[in-house]
Design a protein around this motif. Structure first.
Motif, PDB file in Angstrom:
ATOM      1  N   HIS A  74       0.821  -1.199   0.000  1.00 53.99           N
ATOM      2  CA  HIS A  74       0.000   0.000   0.000  1.00 53.99           C
ATOM      3  C   HIS A  74       0.864   1.261   0.000  1.00 53.99           C
ATOM      4  CE1 HIS A  74      -3.334  -2.611   1.982  1.00 53.99           C
ATOM      5  NE2 HIS A  74      -3.372  -2.689   0.669  1.00 53.99           N
ATOM      6  N   GLY A  75       1.959   1.222   0.761  1.00 58.73           N
ATOM      7  CA  GLY A  75       2.861   2.374   0.777  1.00 58.73           C
ATOM      8  C   GLY A  75       3.491   2.620  -0.580  1.00 58.73           C
ATOM      9  N   GLY A  76       3.893   1.546  -1.257  1.00 54.75           N
ATOM     10  CA  GLY A  76       4.478   1.682  -2.590  1.00 54.75           C
ATOM     11  C   GLY A  76       3.484   2.235  -3.592  1.00 54.75           C
ATOM     12  N   GLU A  77       2.239   1.753  -3.526  1.00 57.60           N
ATOM     13  CA  GLU A  77       1.205   2.254  -4.434  1.00 57.60           C
ATOM     14  C   GLU A  77       0.936   3.739  -4.196  1.00 57.60           C
ATOM     15  OE1 GLU A  77      -1.281  -1.978  -4.795  1.00 57.60           O
ATOM     16  OE2 GLU A  77      -1.962  -0.377  -3.464  1.00 57.60           O
ATOM     17  N   ARG A  78       0.966   4.144  -2.930  1.00 63.24           N
ATOM     18  CA  ARG A  78       0.740   5.553  -2.604  1.00 63.24           C
ATOM     19  C   ARG A  78       1.876   6.425  -3.150  1.00 63.24           C
ATOM     20  NH1 ARG A  78      -0.319   4.740   2.146  1.00 63.24           N
ATOM     21  NH2 ARG A  78       1.744   4.989   3.083  1.00 63.24           N
ATOM     22  N   VAL A  79       3.098   5.951  -3.042  1.00 67.62           N
ATOM     23  CA  VAL A  79       4.242   6.714  -3.546  1.00 67.62           C
ATOM     24  C   VAL A  79       4.179   6.838  -5.066  1.00 67.62           C
ATOM     25  CG1 VAL A  79       6.747   6.709  -3.824  1.00 67.62           C
ATOM     26  CG2 VAL A  79       5.748   6.182  -1.602  1.00 67.62           C
ATOM     27  N   VAL A  80       3.807   5.754  -5.745  1.00 72.30           N
ATOM     28  CA  VAL A  80       3.692   5.799  -7.206  1.00 72.30           C
ATOM     29  C   VAL A  80       2.680   6.852  -7.635  1.00 72.30           C
ATOM     30  CG1 VAL A  80       2.902   4.517  -9.232  1.00 72.30           C
ATOM     31  CG2 VAL A  80       4.461   3.437  -7.621  1.00 72.30           C
ATOM     32  N   GLN A  81       1.541   6.905  -6.965  1.00 71.32           N
ATOM     33  CA  GLN A  81       0.522   7.899  -7.293  1.00 71.32           C
ATOM     34  C   GLN A  81       1.038   9.319  -7.067  1.00 71.32           C
ATOM     35  OE1 GLN A  81      -2.881   6.811  -4.912  1.00 71.32           O
ATOM     36  NE2 GLN A  81      -3.367   5.011  -6.150  1.00 71.32           N
ATOM     37  N   ARG A  82       1.750   9.514  -5.975  1.00 67.92           N
ATOM     38  CA  ARG A  82       2.256  10.856  -5.674  1.00 67.92           C
ATOM     39  C   ARG A  82       3.356  11.260  -6.651  1.00 67.92           C
ATOM     40  NH1 ARG A  82       1.970  11.954   0.765  1.00 67.92           N
ATOM     41  NH2 ARG A  82       1.917  14.070  -0.082  1.00 67.92           N
ATOM     42  N   SER A 133       5.392  -3.574  -8.918  1.00 65.43           N
ATOM     43  CA  SER A 133       6.739  -3.656  -9.478  1.00 65.43           C
ATOM     44  C   SER A 133       6.762  -3.154 -10.919  1.00 65.43           C
ATOM     45  CB  SER A 133       7.247  -5.103  -9.414  1.00 65.43           C
ATOM     46  OG  SER A 133       7.292  -5.559  -8.073  1.00 65.43           O
ATOM     47  N   MET A 134       5.714  -3.481 -11.680  1.00 64.75           N
ATOM     48  CA  MET A 134       5.629  -3.007 -13.064  1.00 64.75           C
ATOM     49  C   MET A 134       5.456  -1.491 -13.105  1.00 64.75           C
ATOM     50  SD  MET A 134       3.262  -5.993 -14.787  1.00 64.75           S
ATOM     51  CE  MET A 134       3.252  -5.120 -16.361  1.00 64.75           C
ATOM     52  N   ASP A 135       4.670  -0.944 -12.176  1.00 61.52           N
ATOM     53  CA  ASP A 135       4.478   0.512 -12.122  1.00 61.52           C
ATOM     54  C   ASP A 135       5.792   1.225 -11.819  1.00 61.52           C
ATOM     55  OD1 ASP A 135       1.792   0.245 -12.670  1.00 61.52           O
ATOM     56  OD2 ASP A 135       1.178   0.292 -10.572  1.00 61.52           O
ATOM     57  N   VAL A 136       6.568   0.666 -10.891  1.00 62.93           N
ATOM     58  CA  VAL A 136       7.860   1.258 -10.544  1.00 62.93           C
ATOM     59  C   VAL A 136       8.807   1.189 -11.735  1.00 62.93           C
ATOM     60  CG1 VAL A 136       9.876   1.081  -9.037  1.00 62.93           C
ATOM     61  CG2 VAL A 136       7.586   0.741  -8.090  1.00 62.93           C
ATOM     62  N   ALA A 137       8.792   0.052 -12.437  1.00 63.51           N
ATOM     63  CA  ALA A 137       9.647  -0.085 -13.619  1.00 63.51           C
ATOM     64  C   ALA A 137       9.268   0.934 -14.687  1.00 63.51           C
ATOM     65  CB  ALA A 137       9.535  -1.505 -14.176  1.00 63.51           C
ATOM     66  N   MET A 138       7.958   1.193 -14.845  1.00 64.61           N
ATOM     67  CA  MET A 138       7.505   2.182 -15.809  1.00 64.61           C
ATOM     68  C   MET A 138       7.968   3.583 -15.418  1.00 64.61           C
ATOM     69  SD  MET A 138       5.977   0.897 -18.385  1.00 64.61           S
ATOM     70  CE  MET A 138       5.194   2.382 -18.996  1.00 64.61           C
ATOM     71  N   LEU A 139       7.940   3.877 -14.116  1.00 59.33           N
ATOM     72  CA  LEU A 139       8.417   5.180 -13.652  1.00 59.33           C
ATOM     73  C   LEU A 139       9.873   5.389 -14.037  1.00 59.33           C
ATOM     74  CD1 LEU A 139       6.960   5.657 -10.044  1.00 59.33           C
ATOM     75  CD2 LEU A 139       6.550   7.099 -12.037  1.00 59.33           C
ATOM     76  N   VAL A 140      10.687   4.383 -13.787  1.00 60.62           N
ATOM     77  CA  VAL A 140      12.113   4.489 -14.083  1.00 60.62           C
ATOM     78  C   VAL A 140      12.333   4.598 -15.588  1.00 60.62           C
ATOM     79  CG1 VAL A 140      14.341   3.326 -13.890  1.00 60.62           C
ATOM     80  CG2 VAL A 140      12.721   3.238 -11.990  1.00 60.62           C
ATOM     81  N   GLN A 141      11.531   3.844 -16.358  1.00 60.30           N
ATOM     82  CA  GLN A 141      11.653   3.908 -17.809  1.00 60.30           C
ATOM     83  C   GLN A 141      11.273   5.290 -18.328  1.00 60.30           C
ATOM     84  OE1 GLN A 141       9.371   0.931 -19.847  1.00 60.30           O
ATOM     85  NE2 GLN A 141      10.049   1.545 -21.880  1.00 60.30           N
ATOM     86  N   GLU A 157       2.928 -12.201  -5.523  1.00 58.71           N
ATOM     87  CA  GLU A 157       1.977 -12.072  -6.624  1.00 58.71           C
ATOM     88  C   GLU A 157       1.217 -10.747  -6.534  1.00 58.71           C
ATOM     89  OE1 GLU A 157      -0.524 -15.464  -6.414  1.00 58.71           O
ATOM     90  OE2 GLU A 157       0.994 -16.868  -7.168  1.00 58.71           O
ATOM     91  N   GLN A 158       0.862 -10.357  -5.315  1.00 58.35           N
ATOM     92  CA  GLN A 158       0.108  -9.124  -5.120  1.00 58.35           C
ATOM     93  C   GLN A 158       0.928  -7.881  -5.433  1.00 58.35           C
ATOM     94  OE1 GLN A 158      -1.116  -9.577  -1.051  1.00 58.35           O
ATOM     95  NE2 GLN A 158      -2.870 -10.878  -1.553  1.00 58.35           N
ATOM     96  N   ILE A 159       2.244  -8.013  -5.369  1.00 63.38           N
ATOM     97  CA  ILE A 159       3.097  -6.837  -5.569  1.00 63.38           C
ATOM     98  C   ILE A 159       3.632  -6.751  -7.000  1.00 63.38           C
ATOM     99  CG2 ILE A 159       5.443  -7.691  -5.103  1.00 63.38           C
ATOM    100  CD1 ILE A 159       5.670  -5.390  -3.060  1.00 63.38           C
ATOM    101  N   GLN A 160       3.268  -7.720  -7.857  1.00 60.39           N
ATOM    102  CA  GLN A 160       3.771  -7.716  -9.230  1.00 60.39           C
ATOM    103  C   GLN A 160       3.344  -6.464  -9.981  1.00 60.39           C
ATOM    104  OE1 GLN A 160       2.616 -11.371 -11.155  1.00 60.39           O
ATOM    105  NE2 GLN A 160       4.233 -12.557 -10.200  1.00 60.39           N
ATOM    106  N   GLU A 161       2.083  -6.070  -9.834  1.00 67.52           N
ATOM    107  CA  GLU A 161       1.597  -4.881 -10.534  1.00 67.52           C
ATOM    108  C   GLU A 161       2.346  -3.629 -10.071  1.00 67.52           C
ATOM    109  OE1 GLU A 161      -2.603  -2.461 -11.393  1.00 67.52           O
ATOM    110  OE2 GLU A 161      -2.595  -4.352 -10.264  1.00 67.52           O
TER     111      GLU A 161
END
Length: 278
Positions: free
Chosen positions: A86-94, A217-225, A211-215
């Motif tokens: 949940h913390g990672g998802e919140r950071v991605v949104q911010r 991980s993909m969001d973080v990879a997209m940010l870096v890309q 498995e729940q954190i795979q999505e």
């Protein structure tokens, strides 16, 4: 990871202190302050994820070294894993919001504006920090997975049951947490059986968390890309600007040289020598 977060804290503290020393009433100062405050909040969220990972490492160690299985520890692992997700998802949104702010600032004030540059730097640094902290989480789960597998295999050997890698993998993939009961017999093996079954449950829960954190991980990879594409585009624009400036300078130099060789200018200077020295 901690060094990067510490550097971000120091930079943000200096920038906010610098603004506090002046009358931050202009719109530009207010925009810069808002960018730094948002970046500070994101940094705190990332630090909280790191704290959760440290807690998970402690729980994993206690789980592997306890003599009997405690359901509270299992619940703690799953709760901490959910908090990290949940913390990672919140950071991605911010971070997405910060990028939008940066785009608006660039469209309004240009790329060279202080608020625009600070927003870009903070976005890049915080994206990298999130990537590093999530990599740390994945590494923590992977090491716990390996430790559980090793402990299961060791406990099977203790009770005289030798399982090949294929047999062990088949047992680990089974959703039935009592799958090892047939592999262990006798009262003296009950402690080993409890350990084996407990670690099996650990592995099943761990796989669900991953498995729940795979999505995410993909969001973080997209940010870096996206960050890499943004930097590449900026570098391309800089090189283009440098080439344009160089070409302009060469054209100016050729024009100056051509002007000096102009016969009309030479004739004018010969006829009016006094003007030549002006």
């Amino acid at each position: 990871m901690r060094d990067l977060l510490r550097d971000l804290q120091e930079v943000q503290a200096v920038d906010l202190d610098s603004l506090s020393e002046h009358d931050a009433t202009s719109p530009h100062d207010q925009e810069l302050r808002e960018v730094l405050q948002e970046a500070e909040q994101i940094q705190q969220d990332i630090q909280q994820i790191q704290n959760h990972i440290s807690q998970l490492q402690i729980v994993n160690y206690q789980t592997l070294n306890q003599t009997s299985h405690q359901e509270v520890d299992k619940q703690d692992s799953n709760t901490i894993g959910a908090d990290i997700r949940h913390g990672g998802e919140r950071v991605v949104q911010r971070l997405h919001s910060l990028k939008k702010v940066r785009d608006v600032l660039e469209s309004q004030h240009g790329r060279g504006h202080p608020a625009t540059r600070v927003a870009l730097i903070q976005y890049q640094s915080l994206s990298q920090a999130l990537q590093e902290v999530m990599a740390s989480y994945s590494d923590t789960e992977r090491r716990h997975q390996e430790a559980c597998r090793h402990l299961i295999q060791r406990q099977l050997e203790v009770v005289g049951k030798v399982a090949s890698e294929e047999e062990l993998e088949e047992m680990l993939e089974s959703p039935d947490w009592k799958v090892f009961s047939d592999q262990v017999e006798g009262k003296t093996a009950r402690t080993a059986l409890v350990q084996i079954e407990s670690r099996h449950k650990d592995l099943l829960d761990l796989e669900k968390r991953m498995e729940q954190i795979q999505e995410l991980s993909m969001d973080v990879a997209m940010l870096v890309q996206e960050q890499g594409a943004m930097v590449e585009n900026i570098q391309k624009n800089v090189l283009t600007a440098e080439a344009t400036v160089q070409e302009g300078a060469e054209q100016l130099e050729r024009a100056t040289a051509s002007d000096r060789k102009n016969p009309c200018r030479q004739l004018f200077c010969c006829c009016f020598p006094c003007l030549k020295n002006l």
